[in-house]
Design a protein around this motif. Structure first.
Motif, PDB file in Angstrom:
ATOM      1  N   GLU A   3       0.830  -1.206   0.000  1.00  0.00           N
ATOM      2  CA  GLU A   3       0.000   0.000   0.000  1.00  0.00           C
ATOM      3  C   GLU A   3       0.866   1.259   0.000  1.00  0.00           C
ATOM      4  OE1 GLU A   3      -2.699  -0.134   3.244  1.00  0.00           O
ATOM      5  OE2 GLU A   3      -3.669  -2.000   2.600  1.00  0.00           O
ATOM      6  N   ALA A   4       1.925   1.261   0.794  1.00  0.00           N
ATOM      7  CA  ALA A   4       2.811   2.430   0.864  1.00  0.00           C
ATOM      8  C   ALA A   4       3.478   2.690  -0.489  1.00  0.00           C
ATOM      9  CB  ALA A   4       3.854   2.226   1.949  1.00  0.00           C
ATOM     10  N   ILE A   5       3.907   1.627  -1.156  1.00  0.00           N
ATOM     11  CA  ILE A   5       4.556   1.789  -2.466  1.00  0.00           C
ATOM     12  C   ILE A   5       3.543   2.263  -3.501  1.00  0.00           C
ATOM     13  CG2 ILE A   5       5.719   0.547  -4.333  1.00  0.00           C
ATOM     14  CD1 ILE A   5       6.961  -1.262  -2.180  1.00  0.00           C
ATOM     15  N   ALA A   6       2.335   1.720  -3.452  1.00  0.00           N
ATOM     16  CA  ALA A   6       1.302   2.119  -4.407  1.00  0.00           C
ATOM     17  C   ALA A   6       0.932   3.589  -4.252  1.00  0.00           C
ATOM     18  CB  ALA A   6       0.072   1.244  -4.231  1.00  0.00           C
TER      19      ALA A   6
ATOM     20  N   ASN B 180       7.829 -16.042  -6.221  1.00  0.00           N
ATOM     21  CA  ASN B 180       6.759 -16.997  -6.523  1.00  0.00           C
ATOM     22  C   ASN B 180       5.684 -17.031  -5.444  1.00  0.00           C
ATOM     23  OD1 ASN B 180       7.904 -18.057  -8.963  1.00  0.00           O
ATOM     24  ND2 ASN B 180       9.373 -19.177  -7.726  1.00  0.00           N
ATOM     25  N   ASP B 181       5.986 -16.496  -4.267  1.00  0.00           N
ATOM     26  CA  ASP B 181       5.074 -16.580  -3.131  1.00  0.00           C
ATOM     27  C   ASP B 181       3.899 -15.616  -3.333  1.00  0.00           C
ATOM     28  OD1 ASP B 181       3.777 -16.647  -0.690  1.00  0.00           O
ATOM     29  OD2 ASP B 181       5.628 -16.665   0.489  1.00  0.00           O
ATOM     30  N   ARG B 182       2.701 -16.178  -3.497  1.00  0.00           N
ATOM     31  CA  ARG B 182       1.532 -15.339  -3.766  1.00  0.00           C
ATOM     32  C   ARG B 182       1.232 -14.360  -2.632  1.00  0.00           C
ATOM     33  NH1 ARG B 182      -2.164 -20.223  -2.775  1.00  0.00           N
ATOM     34  NH2 ARG B 182      -0.352 -21.211  -3.648  1.00  0.00           N
TER      35      ARG B 182
ATOM     36  N   THR C  59       4.849  -7.542  -5.254  1.00  0.00           N
ATOM     37  CA  THR C  59       5.399  -8.064  -6.508  1.00  0.00           C
ATOM     38  C   THR C  59       4.538  -7.732  -7.719  1.00  0.00           C
ATOM     39  OG1 THR C  59       4.329 -10.209  -6.115  1.00  0.00           O
ATOM     40  CG2 THR C  59       6.582  -9.948  -5.321  1.00  0.00           C
ATOM     41  N   ALA C  60       3.238  -7.517  -7.525  1.00  0.00           N
ATOM     42  CA  ALA C  60       2.362  -7.232  -8.653  1.00  0.00           C
ATOM     43  C   ALA C  60       2.621  -5.862  -9.256  1.00  0.00           C
ATOM     44  CB  ALA C  60       0.897  -7.344  -8.224  1.00  0.00           C
ATOM     45  N   GLN C  61       3.241  -4.966  -8.505  1.00  0.00           N
ATOM     46  CA  GLN C  61       3.432  -3.609  -9.007  1.00  0.00           C
ATOM     47  C   GLN C  61       4.901  -3.250  -9.251  1.00  0.00           C
ATOM     48  OE1 GLN C  61       2.637  -0.440  -6.103  1.00  0.00           O
ATOM     49  NE2 GLN C  61       2.454  -1.990  -4.487  1.00  0.00           N
ATOM     50  N   MET C  62       5.815  -4.210  -9.045  1.00  0.00           N
ATOM     51  CA  MET C  62       7.233  -3.935  -9.231  1.00  0.00           C
ATOM     52  C   MET C  62       7.897  -5.091  -9.973  1.00  0.00           C
ATOM     53  SD  MET C  62       8.314  -2.163  -5.611  1.00  0.00           S
ATOM     54  CE  MET C  62       9.528  -1.092  -6.388  1.00  0.00           C
ATOM     55  N   ARG C  63       9.075  -4.823 -10.536  1.00  0.00           N
ATOM     56  CA  ARG C  63       9.832  -5.853 -11.260  1.00  0.00           C
ATOM     57  C   ARG C  63      11.030  -6.296 -10.417  1.00  0.00           C
ATOM     58  NH1 ARG C  63      11.649  -3.756 -16.936  1.00  0.00           N
ATOM     59  NH2 ARG C  63      12.056  -5.976 -17.279  1.00  0.00           N
ATOM     60  N   SER C  64      11.283  -7.570 -10.437  1.00  0.00           N
ATOM     61  CA  SER C  64      12.485  -8.097  -9.797  1.00  0.00           C
ATOM     62  C   SER C  64      13.678  -7.890 -10.727  1.00  0.00           C
ATOM     63  CB  SER C  64      12.314  -9.592  -9.510  1.00  0.00           C
ATOM     64  OG  SER C  64      13.561 -10.210  -9.259  1.00  0.00           O
ATOM     65  N   THR C  65      14.745  -7.287 -10.219  1.00  0.00           N
ATOM     66  CA  THR C  65      15.930  -7.104 -11.057  1.00  0.00           C
ATOM     67  C   THR C  65      16.553  -8.444 -11.416  1.00  0.00           C
ATOM     68  OG1 THR C  65      17.352  -6.838  -9.092  1.00  0.00           O
ATOM     69  CG2 THR C  65      16.422  -4.834 -10.082  1.00  0.00           C
ATOM     70  N   GLN C  66      16.445  -9.423 -10.516  1.00  0.00           N
ATOM     71  CA  GLN C  66      17.003 -10.743 -10.805  1.00  0.00           C
ATOM     72  C   GLN C  66      16.222 -11.422 -11.916  1.00  0.00           C
ATOM     73  OE1 GLN C  66      19.774 -11.960  -9.543  1.00  0.00           O
ATOM     74  NE2 GLN C  66      19.683 -13.920 -10.608  1.00  0.00           N
ATOM     75  N   GLY C  67      14.912 -11.350 -11.841  1.00  0.00           N
ATOM     76  CA  GLY C  67      14.092 -11.966 -12.868  1.00  0.00           C
ATOM     77  C   GLY C  67      14.243 -11.294 -14.219  1.00  0.00           C
ATOM     78  N   ALA C  68      14.440  -9.971 -14.212  1.00  0.00           N
ATOM     79  CA  ALA C  68      14.513  -9.228 -15.468  1.00  0.00           C
ATOM     80  C   ALA C  68      15.912  -9.212 -16.058  1.00  0.00           C
ATOM     81  CB  ALA C  68      14.041  -7.789 -15.245  1.00  0.00           C
ATOM     82  N   ALA C  69      16.941  -9.206 -15.212  1.00  0.00           N
ATOM     83  CA  ALA C  69      18.304  -9.003 -15.744  1.00  0.00           C
ATOM     84  C   ALA C  69      19.363  -9.777 -14.980  1.00  0.00           C
ATOM     85  CB  ALA C  69      18.647  -7.508 -15.715  1.00  0.00           C
ATOM     86  N   GLY C  70      18.975 -10.871 -14.323  1.00  0.00           N
ATOM     87  CA  GLY C  70      19.929 -11.625 -13.525  1.00  0.00           C
ATOM     88  C   GLY C  70      20.538 -12.801 -14.256  1.00  0.00           C
ATOM     89  N   ASP C  71      21.503 -13.411 -13.610  1.00  0.00           N
ATOM     90  CA  ASP C  71      22.165 -14.612 -14.119  1.00  0.00           C
ATOM     91  C   ASP C  71      21.914 -15.732 -13.118  1.00  0.00           C
ATOM     92  OD1 ASP C  71      23.741 -16.538 -15.240  1.00  0.00           O
ATOM     93  OD2 ASP C  71      25.652 -15.592 -14.762  1.00  0.00           O
ATOM     94  N   GLY C  72      21.101 -16.707 -13.485  1.00  0.00           N
ATOM     95  CA  GLY C  72      20.782 -17.797 -12.575  1.00  0.00           C
ATOM     96  C   GLY C  72      19.665 -17.431 -11.615  1.00  0.00           C
ATOM     97  N   PHE C  73      19.493 -18.251 -10.583  1.00  0.00           N
ATOM     98  CA  PHE C  73      18.417 -18.049  -9.621  1.00  0.00           C
ATOM     99  C   PHE C  73      18.721 -16.936  -8.628  1.00  0.00           C
ATOM    100  CE2 PHE C  73      17.677 -22.495 -10.916  1.00  0.00           C
ATOM    101  CZ  PHE C  73      16.347 -22.407 -11.270  1.00  0.00           C
ATOM    102  N   GLY C  74      19.981 -16.684  -8.348  1.00  0.00           N
ATOM    103  CA  GLY C  74      20.336 -15.626  -7.412  1.00  0.00           C
ATOM    104  C   GLY C  74      19.926 -15.915  -5.983  1.00  0.00           C
ATOM    105  N   PHE C  75      19.939 -17.182  -5.568  1.00  0.00           N
ATOM    106  CA  PHE C  75      19.558 -17.530  -4.200  1.00  0.00           C
ATOM    107  C   PHE C  75      20.445 -16.778  -3.194  1.00  0.00           C
ATOM    108  CE2 PHE C  75      18.212 -21.912  -5.945  1.00  0.00           C
ATOM    109  CZ  PHE C  75      16.958 -21.427  -6.274  1.00  0.00           C
TER     110      PHE C  75
END
Length: 340
Positions: free
Chosen positions: A252-255, A273-275, A281-297
């Motif tokens: 809510e604060a970010i929105a 992945n956690d709903r 997560t619905a309003q922002m992009r993960s940098t790892q998902g968009a531009a990462g190498d591997g899973f980035g655990f």
């Protein structure tokens, strides 16, 4: 006569030809009537695994937050594929091996891009980093200097105990002239920091903050957050109610943030992945998902199994995302480069 005899004997001793070997294998397979009957249970396991991978978001959270628990470690379900493959080969079951194509294809569709593709690019207007330093860290100054060595323009730290804040401030003062600490989270920057304030995530104490950082390319709103921990208990399952409520408040604060460029840095105690983190997560992009190498655990540092530390953005473009070397914390630090 001698030459003819030698030719015959040489051909006779050459052994079975490839065509005959293929015919032998085919004959064995076609004559083995049980090849389709064996391994039915293994085939059903493959179908069940496929259902979990495809419909993980529909698995209910009503009992012990089972759905969120599965989603947190969803990439690891891929390890069941080679296990089922070996069992299918041992059982000599065509049914089991053919059924295994289903979960293998679904897993590759979900995670193959993370496993086999390096999406990182060069350049960028801003480098950011975040690290849960662990309240019990025996060497706060060393950890601070190590993470600062990443070259980040903006650095966020979580789990700062009040008695050790000064050690972090002293270690980072030379590299970062601007900083703000709110409760147990802090933000250090090479550029001016203004409008710093706590963000209420419904805990009763401060574990989240926001501030405006004025970069050479313009202002960016930075949120730093440390959501409540989750637990896996035998009698209660995946206990995450407080974490989920805090995620909703953070979302809510970010929105409500009017600044176009927003960066979230922190330990969210949950994966993309956690709903239960959908409010964020619905309003922002993960940098790892968009531009990462591997899973980035990033956690636990000794044997990373999940990426619960996140860098997420809105209004800027991720160019690269990576994990940093281990410190004396139980989390790995992570970093990203963005541009706008």
């Amino acid at each position: 006569m001698v030459q003819a005899y030698r030719a015959d004997t040489e051909n006779a001793g050459a052994g079975p030809q490839p065509d005959s070997r293929f015919r032998d294998v085919r004959r064995k397979l076609t004559s083995d009537r049980g090849i389709w009957r064996r391994g039915v249970l293994l085939a059903l396991c493959s179908v069940l695994l496929t259902v979990v991978l495809v419909l993980h978001s529909d698995i209910p959270n009503t009992i012990g937050n089972t759905g969120s628990l599965i989603e947190t470690f969803l990439p690891w379900f891929g390890l069941l594929v080679p296990v089922l493959l070996v069992l299918g080969l041992l059982r000599r079951s065509a049914t089991a091996l053919i059924a295994l194509v289903l979960p293998a294809a679904v897993w590759l569709n979900l995670f193959g891009g993370l496993l086999f593709a390096d999406k990182s690019g060069a350049g960028g207007d801003l480098t950011v980093a975040t690290h849960n330093v662990n309240a019990g860290n025996p060497d706060p100054a060393g950890t601070a200097r190590q993470v600062a060595g990443s070259g980040a323009d903006i650095l966020a730290l979580q789990e700062l105990p009040s008695g050790k804040v000064e050690a972090y401030e002293e270690a980072l003062a030379a590299r970062y002239p601007h900083h703000s600490v709110q409760g147990t989270v802090g933000l250090w920057s090479k550029y001016p920091v203004t409008d710093s304030s706590p963000v209420d995530i419904k805990l009763g104490w401060t574990r989240a903050m926001s501030a405006t950082v004025t970069t050479p390319k313009g202002p960016v709103k930075v949120f730093v957050a440390h959501l409540p921990s989750v637990r896996v208990k035998l009698n209660a399952g995946f206990t995450a109610t407080q974490r989920d409520d805090s995620a909703d408040a953070l979302g809510e604060a970010i929105a409500d943030e009017p600044v176009a460029r927003v960066v979230l840095l922190g330990d969210l105690n949950g994966t993309m992945n956690d709903r239960s983190l959908n409010a964020v997560t619905a309003q922002m992009r993960s940098t790892q998902g968009a531009a990462g190498d591997g899973f980035g655990f990033s956690w636990p540092a000794a044997f990373p199994m999940a990426r619960i530390d996140q860098i997420m953005v809105r209004g800027v473009e991720p160019l690269a995302s990576w994990t940093l070397p281990a410190t004396d914390s139980d989390h790995l630090p992570i970093a990203a480069r963005v541009q706008w």
